[in-house]
Scaffold this motif. Structure first.
Motif, PDB file in Angstrom:
ATOM      1  N   ARG A 179      16.084  -6.800 -18.721  1.00  0.00           N
ATOM      2  CA  ARG A 179      15.360  -7.130 -17.489  1.00  0.00           C
ATOM      3  C   ARG A 179      16.091  -8.206 -16.688  1.00  0.00           C
ATOM      4  NH1 ARG A 179      13.404  -3.551 -15.342  1.00  0.00           N
ATOM      5  NH2 ARG A 179      14.985  -2.578 -16.620  1.00  0.00           N
ATOM      6  N   SER A 182       6.446 -13.305 -18.348  1.00  0.00           N
ATOM      7  CA  SER A 182       6.330 -11.858 -18.553  1.00  0.00           C
ATOM      8  C   SER A 182       6.568 -11.581 -20.034  1.00  0.00           C
ATOM      9  CB  SER A 182       7.365 -11.105 -17.714  1.00  0.00           C
ATOM     10  OG  SER A 182       7.157 -11.330 -16.328  1.00  0.00           O
ATOM     11  N   ARG A 183       5.650 -10.879 -20.659  1.00  0.00           N
ATOM     12  CA  ARG A 183       5.757 -10.637 -22.093  1.00  0.00           C
ATOM     13  C   ARG A 183       6.712  -9.483 -22.359  1.00  0.00           C
ATOM     14  NH1 ARG A 183       2.748 -12.675 -26.141  1.00  0.00           N
ATOM     15  NH2 ARG A 183       2.947 -11.680 -28.178  1.00  0.00           N
ATOM     16  N   LEU A 184       7.784  -9.785 -23.063  1.00  0.00           N
ATOM     17  CA  LEU A 184       8.770  -8.797 -23.478  1.00  0.00           C
ATOM     18  C   LEU A 184       9.073  -9.068 -24.943  1.00  0.00           C
ATOM     19  CD1 LEU A 184      11.099  -9.014 -20.361  1.00  0.00           C
ATOM     20  CD2 LEU A 184       9.615  -7.103 -20.941  1.00  0.00           C
ATOM     21  N   GLU A 185       8.774  -8.118 -25.796  1.00  0.00           N
ATOM     22  CA  GLU A 185       8.723  -8.375 -27.228  1.00  0.00           C
ATOM     23  C   GLU A 185      10.082  -8.623 -27.878  1.00  0.00           C
ATOM     24  OE1 GLU A 185       6.157  -9.020 -28.921  1.00  0.00           O
ATOM     25  OE2 GLU A 185       4.619  -8.479 -27.466  1.00  0.00           O
ATOM     26  N   ILE A 228      11.275  -7.153 -12.988  1.00  0.00           N
ATOM     27  CA  ILE A 228      11.010  -7.473 -14.398  1.00  0.00           C
ATOM     28  C   ILE A 228       9.935  -6.554 -14.983  1.00  0.00           C
ATOM     29  CG2 ILE A 228      10.129  -9.240 -15.973  1.00  0.00           C
ATOM     30  CD1 ILE A 228      11.275 -11.353 -14.069  1.00  0.00           C
ATOM     31  N   ARG A 229       8.894  -6.321 -14.216  1.00  0.00           N
ATOM     32  CA  ARG A 229       7.710  -5.622 -14.754  1.00  0.00           C
ATOM     33  C   ARG A 229       7.637  -4.171 -14.286  1.00  0.00           C
ATOM     34  NH1 ARG A 229       3.320 -10.505 -13.506  1.00  0.00           N
ATOM     35  NH2 ARG A 229       4.229 -12.039 -14.946  1.00  0.00           N
ATOM     36  N   ALA A 262      15.108  -6.483 -24.752  1.00  0.00           N
ATOM     37  CA  ALA A 262      14.326  -6.176 -23.546  1.00  0.00           C
ATOM     38  C   ALA A 262      14.444  -7.303 -22.532  1.00  0.00           C
ATOM     39  CB  ALA A 262      12.867  -5.942 -23.919  1.00  0.00           C
ATOM     40  N   GLN A 263      14.430  -8.530 -22.998  1.00  0.00           N
ATOM     41  CA  GLN A 263      14.564  -9.672 -22.091  1.00  0.00           C
ATOM     42  C   GLN A 263      15.933  -9.659 -21.407  1.00  0.00           C
ATOM     43  OE1 GLN A 263      13.713 -13.123 -24.496  1.00  0.00           O
ATOM     44  NE2 GLN A 263      11.577 -12.546 -24.803  1.00  0.00           N
TER      45      GLN A 263
END
Length: 460
Positions: free
Chosen positions: A392, A381-384, A458-459, A388-389
């Protein structure tokens, strides 16, 4: 050396390599300065020469040449290996007892490149053991040229490397096999023929042309879509087994005779069992993303399983600390004591071929012995941002708090659920802005449901 911002340098100096976008993040000037810094660092440890290899990416030859110039300017002799698989560079580092550098971005797209570094004897260089010092030099600049510059020479070691690998595996008396190989337009197109030569193997090649633009599919067999061509190729050719390699050929993925993928955990367990027959009671390493099958098989066969975090530098260090004979990762990196504790996709392939070639059963039946649970595979899952990581991850932990037996924080979080063998792992990537999820459960239905529930958090 050129001064750079700390943010720019930290963006490409990762936990265990240097990696970034060509031209915008990693250019010849940075490669030159990294070569000078590495030469100074290794010179302080007594090294007199460095070996440098590169993969088939368009940018690799120029970057490798710039690195060599920087190292030579700093007073280090450099041996250029030319087109090389990463494990071929490790072979040179181990046999010649010299530090090494490999220019590759492995499975990343063509727009990326990178530098994998090792000490003499293929010993790892990580952020904690040298990359941070190189990063500091890249920020500060100012390394002066040596009074006596080093020389730059060339060597071709491909044939010797192939002979060396074959000598590490019991291949005597194996039955004839048809082996489908997808090189992914990567370095395996060069190294596989050299390693398999002289064996009773008929190679059915796919995408052996070296092409750093990866015209057929990305050289990342961890992504199931990149295995589809090999799966079809196995069925079309009637091969006994299929092998797929990443761009620098240090990882090997296996497909059985029906075209079905064999998980890296199953391969780890298979090779571990083989090693324990040769070395009773030996220690074997597995990373925290491997299936529970791996430590179970190791225990069933009288071995000692040691769990470690993800990443080749960490695995290699643990291999040495524990004197382990073998180690495996979920990402299809396999490590061998006889190979300087380094990873080798081709050596792993030879071990699997040895097991299959000495067996009277097809690959699907052999692999079935090591397939006890259902796994999601790695889902990104892309988290910039790191924040944010973390947010989540904390949200997932909160959602599963009433079902959690334990939380392990060796690398990200690994959550063991209550009353079931099911578990999941969430960890940040060391190379990309991704949060990586792995799930395992007793059945596919349970695994799918658990995966869907976690991804929703997560998303969401």
């Amino acid at each position: 050396m050129t001064k750079r911002s700390r943010a720019d340098v930290d963006a490409i100096v990762k936990a265990y390599d240097i990696r970034g976008l060509v031209a915008t993040q990693l250019d010849a000037e940075l490669a030159r300065d990294a070569g000078a810094s590495f030469a100074v660092l290794m010179g302080k440890e007594g090294a007199e020469k460095i070996c440098v290899g590169h993969d088939m990416r368009d940018s690799s030859p120029a970057l490798a040449a710039a690195f060599a110039r920087g190292a030579a300017t700093a007073g280090m002799d450099v041996v250029m290996l030319g087109l090389t698989g990463t494990d071929e560079m490790y072979y040179v580092s181990g046999v010649w007892d010299c530090p090494g550098a490999m220019f590759t971005a492995s499975h990343n797209p063509a727009s990326y490149n990178g530098i994998k570094l090792c000490r003499a004897g293929a010993k790892p260089v990580s952020r904690d053991t040298g990359l941070a010092a190189i990063a500091d030099d890249l920020v500060a600049g100012g390394l002066a040229a040596a009074d006596n510059p080093g020389t730059i020479s060339r060597a071709d070691v491909l044939a010797d490397y192939g002979t060396y690998l074959r000598g590490l595996v019991d291949l005597e008396g194996i039955r004839p096999l048809t082996v489908a190989v997808d090189a992914g337009n990567g370095m395996a197109g060069l190294t596989v023929p050299a390693v398999f030569t002289g064996l009773p193997i008929t190679i059915k090649p796919l995408y052996f042309e070296l092409d750093g633009s990866f015209p057929n599919h990305e050289a990342n067999p961890l992504d199931p879509k990149n295995l589809v061509d090999l799966q079809n190729h196995v069925k079309q050719t009637g091969a006994d087994i299929g092998l797929a390699f990443d761009g620098d050929a240090d990882r090997c993925f296996v497909v059985d005779n029906n075209g079905d993928p064999v998980s890296p955990s199953a391969v780890t367990a298979m090779v571990a069992k083989n090693y324990l027959a040769k070395y009773p009671g030996a220690t074997i390493i597995h990373n925290l993303i491997c299936s529970k099958t791996v430590p179970e098989i190791i225990a069933d066969n009288g071995g000692t399983a040691v769990r470690t975090r993800v990443g080749h530098s960490y695995i290699k260090a643990t291999m040495a600390e524990e004197n382990a004979v073998f180690g495996g990762e979920h990402s299809a990196h396999y490590y061998f004591r006889e190979f300087f504790n380094a990873d080798s996709g081709l050596l792993a392939a030879l071990h699997v071929i040895s097991v299959l070639g000495h067996a009277d059963r097809p690959m699907d039946q052999l692999a079935g012995e090591f397939d006890r649970y259902a796994a999601s595979g790695e889902i990104n899952s892309r988290l910039e941002s790191a924040e944010a990581q973390k947010q989540r991850t904390d949200a997932v932990l909160e959602a599963f708090a009433d079902r959690t037996e334990s939380v392990d924080r060796l690398d990200g979080v690994t959550v063991q659920l209550t009353g079931t063998p099911a578990w999941f792992s969430l960890r940040p990537s060391n190379t990309e802005p991704l949060l990586r999820l792995n799930v395992e459960a007793p059945t596919k239905e349970a695994c799918d449901a658990l995966t869907e529930e976690i991804l929703a958090v997560i998303r969401g």
